[in-house]
Design a protein around this motif. Sequence first.
Motif, PDB file in Angstrom:
ATOM      1  N   HIS A 185       0.811  -1.217   0.000  1.00  0.00           N
ATOM      2  CA  HIS A 185       0.000   0.000   0.000  1.00  0.00           C
ATOM      3  C   HIS A 185       0.845   1.268   0.000  1.00  0.00           C
ATOM      4  CE1 HIS A 185      -3.279  -2.750   1.647  1.00  0.00           C
ATOM      5  NE2 HIS A 185      -3.558  -2.449   0.390  1.00  0.00           N
ATOM      6  N   LEU A 186       0.285   2.285  -0.619  1.00  0.00           N
ATOM      7  CA  LEU A 186       1.044   3.516  -0.857  1.00  0.00           C
ATOM      8  C   LEU A 186       1.476   4.210   0.439  1.00  0.00           C
ATOM      9  CD1 LEU A 186       2.131   5.632  -2.821  1.00  0.00           C
ATOM     10  CD2 LEU A 186      -0.124   6.732  -2.766  1.00  0.00           C
ATOM     11  N   ILE A 187       0.551   4.523   1.328  1.00  0.00           N
ATOM     12  CA  ILE A 187       0.900   5.364   2.489  1.00  0.00           C
ATOM     13  C   ILE A 187       1.953   4.700   3.382  1.00  0.00           C
ATOM     14  CG2 ILE A 187      -0.027   6.479   4.582  1.00  0.00           C
ATOM     15  CD1 ILE A 187      -2.501   7.242   2.865  1.00  0.00           C
ATOM     16  N   VAL A 201      10.584   6.551  -2.702  1.00  0.00           N
ATOM     17  CA  VAL A 201       9.278   5.975  -3.019  1.00  0.00           C
ATOM     18  C   VAL A 201       9.220   5.759  -4.522  1.00  0.00           C
ATOM     19  CG1 VAL A 201       6.805   6.450  -3.067  1.00  0.00           C
ATOM     20  CG2 VAL A 201       8.215   7.320  -1.184  1.00  0.00           C
ATOM     21  N   GLN A 202       8.643   4.640  -4.924  1.00  0.00           N
ATOM     22  CA  GLN A 202       8.391   4.438  -6.348  1.00  0.00           C
ATOM     23  C   GLN A 202       6.955   4.852  -6.627  1.00  0.00           C
ATOM     24  OE1 GLN A 202       9.398   0.273  -7.233  1.00  0.00           O
ATOM     25  NE2 GLN A 202      11.167   1.207  -8.258  1.00  0.00           N
ATOM     26  N   MET A 203       6.791   5.787  -7.551  1.00  0.00           N
ATOM     27  CA  MET A 203       5.430   6.186  -7.946  1.00  0.00           C
ATOM     28  C   MET A 203       5.120   5.440  -9.235  1.00  0.00           C
ATOM     29  SD  MET A 203       5.277  10.223  -7.029  1.00  0.00           S
ATOM     30  CE  MET A 203       6.475  10.677  -8.250  1.00  0.00           C
ATOM     31  N   PHE A 204       4.153   4.521  -9.151  1.00  0.00           N
ATOM     32  CA  PHE A 204       3.881   3.640 -10.283  1.00  0.00           C
ATOM     33  C   PHE A 204       3.046   4.352 -11.352  1.00  0.00           C
ATOM     34  CE2 PHE A 204       4.040   0.255  -6.766  1.00  0.00           C
ATOM     35  CZ  PHE A 204       5.402   0.050  -6.954  1.00  0.00           C
ATOM     36  N   GLY A 205       3.695   4.754 -12.447  1.00  0.00           N
ATOM     37  CA  GLY A 205       2.980   5.324 -13.584  1.00  0.00           C
ATOM     38  C   GLY A 205       2.828   6.824 -13.490  1.00  0.00           C
ATOM     39  N   VAL A 216      -5.315   8.250  -9.130  1.00  0.00           N
ATOM     40  CA  VAL A 216      -6.116   8.927  -8.111  1.00  0.00           C
ATOM     41  C   VAL A 216      -6.927   7.880  -7.340  1.00  0.00           C
ATOM     42  CG1 VAL A 216      -8.089  10.484  -7.799  1.00  0.00           C
ATOM     43  CG2 VAL A 216      -6.240  11.096  -9.374  1.00  0.00           C
ATOM     44  N   ARG A 217      -6.890   7.976  -6.014  1.00  0.00           N
ATOM     45  CA  ARG A 217      -7.614   7.035  -5.154  1.00  0.00           C
ATOM     46  C   ARG A 217      -8.381   7.795  -4.081  1.00  0.00           C
ATOM     47  NH1 ARG A 217      -6.468   4.410  -8.721  1.00  0.00           N
ATOM     48  NH2 ARG A 217      -5.436   2.384  -8.863  1.00  0.00           N
ATOM     49  N   ASP A 218      -9.354   7.087  -3.497  1.00  0.00           N
ATOM     50  CA  ASP A 218     -10.228   7.649  -2.467  1.00  0.00           C
ATOM     51  C   ASP A 218      -9.806   7.047  -1.129  1.00  0.00           C
ATOM     52  OD1 ASP A 218     -12.354   8.070  -0.704  1.00  0.00           O
ATOM     53  OD2 ASP A 218     -13.871   7.871  -2.273  1.00  0.00           O
ATOM     54  N   PRO A 276       4.126   1.776 -14.638  1.00  0.00           N
ATOM     55  CA  PRO A 276       2.815   1.529 -14.020  1.00  0.00           C
ATOM     56  C   PRO A 276       2.709   0.097 -13.493  1.00  0.00           C
ATOM     57  CG  PRO A 276       2.601   1.987 -16.386  1.00  0.00           C
ATOM     58  CD  PRO A 276       4.043   2.141 -16.044  1.00  0.00           C
ATOM     59  N   ARG A 277       1.916  -0.079 -12.439  1.00  0.00           N
ATOM     60  CA  ARG A 277       1.689  -1.421 -11.898  1.00  0.00           C
ATOM     61  C   ARG A 277       0.546  -2.044 -12.701  1.00  0.00           C
ATOM     62  NH1 ARG A 277       0.525  -1.568  -5.484  1.00  0.00           N
ATOM     63  NH2 ARG A 277      -1.513  -0.876  -6.197  1.00  0.00           N
ATOM     64  N   PRO A 278       0.745  -3.261 -13.242  1.00  0.00           N
ATOM     65  CA  PRO A 278      -0.300  -3.848 -14.082  1.00  0.00           C
ATOM     66  C   PRO A 278      -1.636  -3.913 -13.353  1.00  0.00           C
ATOM     67  CG  PRO A 278       1.699  -5.199 -14.122  1.00  0.00           C
ATOM     68  CD  PRO A 278       1.921  -4.140 -13.088  1.00  0.00           C
ATOM     69  N   GLY A 279      -2.690  -3.549 -14.053  1.00  0.00           N
ATOM     70  CA  GLY A 279      -4.039  -3.693 -13.486  1.00  0.00           C
ATOM     71  C   GLY A 279      -4.512  -2.519 -12.657  1.00  0.00           C
ATOM     72  N   ASP A 280      -3.695  -1.471 -12.501  1.00  0.00           N
ATOM     73  CA  ASP A 280      -4.131  -0.319 -11.699  1.00  0.00           C
ATOM     74  C   ASP A 280      -5.048   0.601 -12.530  1.00  0.00           C
ATOM     75  OD1 ASP A 280      -3.047  -0.668  -9.204  1.00  0.00           O
ATOM     76  OD2 ASP A 280      -1.259   0.549  -9.571  1.00  0.00           O
ATOM     77  N   PRO A 281      -6.317   0.753 -12.158  1.00  0.00           N
ATOM     78  CA  PRO A 281      -7.162   1.729 -12.843  1.00  0.00           C
ATOM     79  C   PRO A 281      -6.671   3.153 -12.542  1.00  0.00           C
ATOM     80  CG  PRO A 281      -8.476   0.242 -11.469  1.00  0.00           C
ATOM     81  CD  PRO A 281      -7.045   0.030 -11.112  1.00  0.00           C
TER      82      PRO A 281
HETATM   83  N1  UDP Z   1       1.463   3.067  -5.434  1.00  0.00           N
HETATM   84  C1  UDP Z   1       2.688   3.641  -5.744  1.00  0.00           C
HETATM   85  N2  UDP Z   1       3.784   3.238  -5.036  1.00  0.00           N
HETATM   86  C2  UDP Z   1       3.728   2.291  -4.044  1.00  0.00           C
HETATM   87  C3  UDP Z   1       2.462   1.731  -3.716  1.00  0.00           C
HETATM   88  C4  UDP Z   1       1.353   2.143  -4.431  1.00  0.00           C
HETATM   89  O1  UDP Z   1       2.789   4.478  -6.631  1.00  0.00           O
HETATM   90  O2  UDP Z   1       4.768   1.964  -3.454  1.00  0.00           O
HETATM   91  C5  UDP Z   1       0.259   3.533  -6.145  1.00  0.00           C
HETATM   92  C6  UDP Z   1      -0.537   2.415  -6.815  1.00  0.00           C
HETATM   93  O3  UDP Z   1      -0.030   2.162  -8.099  1.00  0.00           O
HETATM   94  C7  UDP Z   1      -1.943   3.021  -6.832  1.00  0.00           C
HETATM   95  C8  UDP Z   1      -1.984   3.887  -5.566  1.00  0.00           C
HETATM   96  O4  UDP Z   1      -0.611   4.099  -5.210  1.00  0.00           O
HETATM   97  O5  UDP Z   1      -2.077   3.881  -7.935  1.00  0.00           O
HETATM   98  C9  UDP Z   1      -2.682   3.211  -4.401  1.00  0.00           C
HETATM   99  O6  UDP Z   1      -2.159   1.903  -4.274  1.00  0.00           O
HETATM  100  P1  UDP Z   1      -2.458   0.970  -3.039  1.00  0.00           P
HETATM  101  O7  UDP Z   1      -1.679  -0.309  -3.253  1.00  0.00           O
HETATM  102  O8  UDP Z   1      -2.199   1.712  -1.771  1.00  0.00           O
HETATM  103  O9  UDP Z   1      -4.010   0.691  -3.103  1.00  0.00           O
HETATM  104  P2  UDP Z   1      -4.951   0.125  -4.305  1.00  0.00           P
HETATM  105  O10 UDP Z   1      -5.612   1.325  -4.897  1.00  0.00           O
HETATM  106  O11 UDP Z   1      -4.078  -0.613  -5.267  1.00  0.00           O
HETATM  107  O12 UDP Z   1      -5.902  -0.749  -3.579  1.00  0.00           O
END
Ligand code: UDP
Length: 316
Positions: A185-187, A201-205, A216-218, A276-281
């Motif tokens: 998870h991101l946080i 931190v790696q920001m995916f995409g 963008v997430r909620d 980008p991480r595969p499958g991330d909307p």
């Molecule tokens: N993410 C990221 N770096 C990380 C972990 C997550 O950039 O080290 C991105 C991930 O690709 C998604 C967002 O952060 O776009 C939220 O990811 P997370 O795994 O926390 O929750 P998800 O939305 O996948 O359930």
Amino acid sequence: MKLLVTGGAGYIGSVVGAQLLAAGHQVVVLDDLSTGHADAVPDGAELVRGTLRETAFEVLDGAGFDAVLHFAAKSLVGESVRRPGLYWDKNLGESLALLDAMRRADVHRIVFSSTAAVYGEPETTPILETDPTRPTNPYGASKLAIDTTLTEYAALHGLGAVSLRYFNVAGAHGRYGERHTVETHLIPNVLAVALGRGESVQMFGGDYPTPDGTCVRDYIHVVDLGRAHLLALDACAPGEHQIFNLGNGDGFSVREVVEVCRTVTDHPIPAVEAPPRPGDPAVLVASSDKIRSALGWKPERDLPAMVADAWAFLRR
Ligand code: UDP
């Protein structure tokens, strides 16, 4: 009420378990400790170690339980793609065993931890409960199958069920928080860098069709999420399966989250763009109108509060 909390040694189950106890309920935790921790079980709860398949009936039978809150699950999207059978077995199979045990033991109320992953790639945002459910991985598919089962059991057997479809849960509640062996998870990943675990931190995409190119997430505070479970418990009605999205209704990009973490921790937290991480909307944001109007729930904690509480937990 006397409540069985499956998965009460995990992140969300331990926080909600603590809130249920604080509200005066009696809590028994059933957890196989495959990913949870015995020391995370809330103070005042009894822990029974076992799988739902082998233990649920034994625990429920003749013990006077009023309801079940069902958190126990496998929840790693990537793992589910590599090992779908494990997700069907642990998530759907063990949930069926739990429902069977509940029927035999005469327990007819359940609050279930569903997920935004049941929607897959949304056509429109914010996402409504009536939107199409097209999960893009076995994790989301297995959770959707449980939702479908609950609808059928409510109609057929008079079960009273509420599914809460969580968006991105974050934050902590005192000594209860996120402690995953494999952290995706991101946080928590961003805060780990501020703690000195990892260089950046790696920001995916960075090319998503969003204002700054990142997803963008909620995000919803785990304590706000817990308050929704208390309301859901009261809302369980025989023969009904109610489904509610559970999010704040606001979207934050990965870059914005990193920025909030920098402010809260007062650490520069280097961040680099990664593939980008595969499958991330691109965007997942809930419409929380239904739970607001039906149960009177509303979120009280914003993203800086989630990050601050997660940070305090990590530093304990
Ligand atoms: N993410 C990221 N770096 C990380 C972990 C997550 O950039 O080290 C991105 C991930 O690709 C998604 C967002 O952060 O776009 C939220 O990811 P997370 O795994 O926390 O929750 P998800 O939305 O996948 O359930």
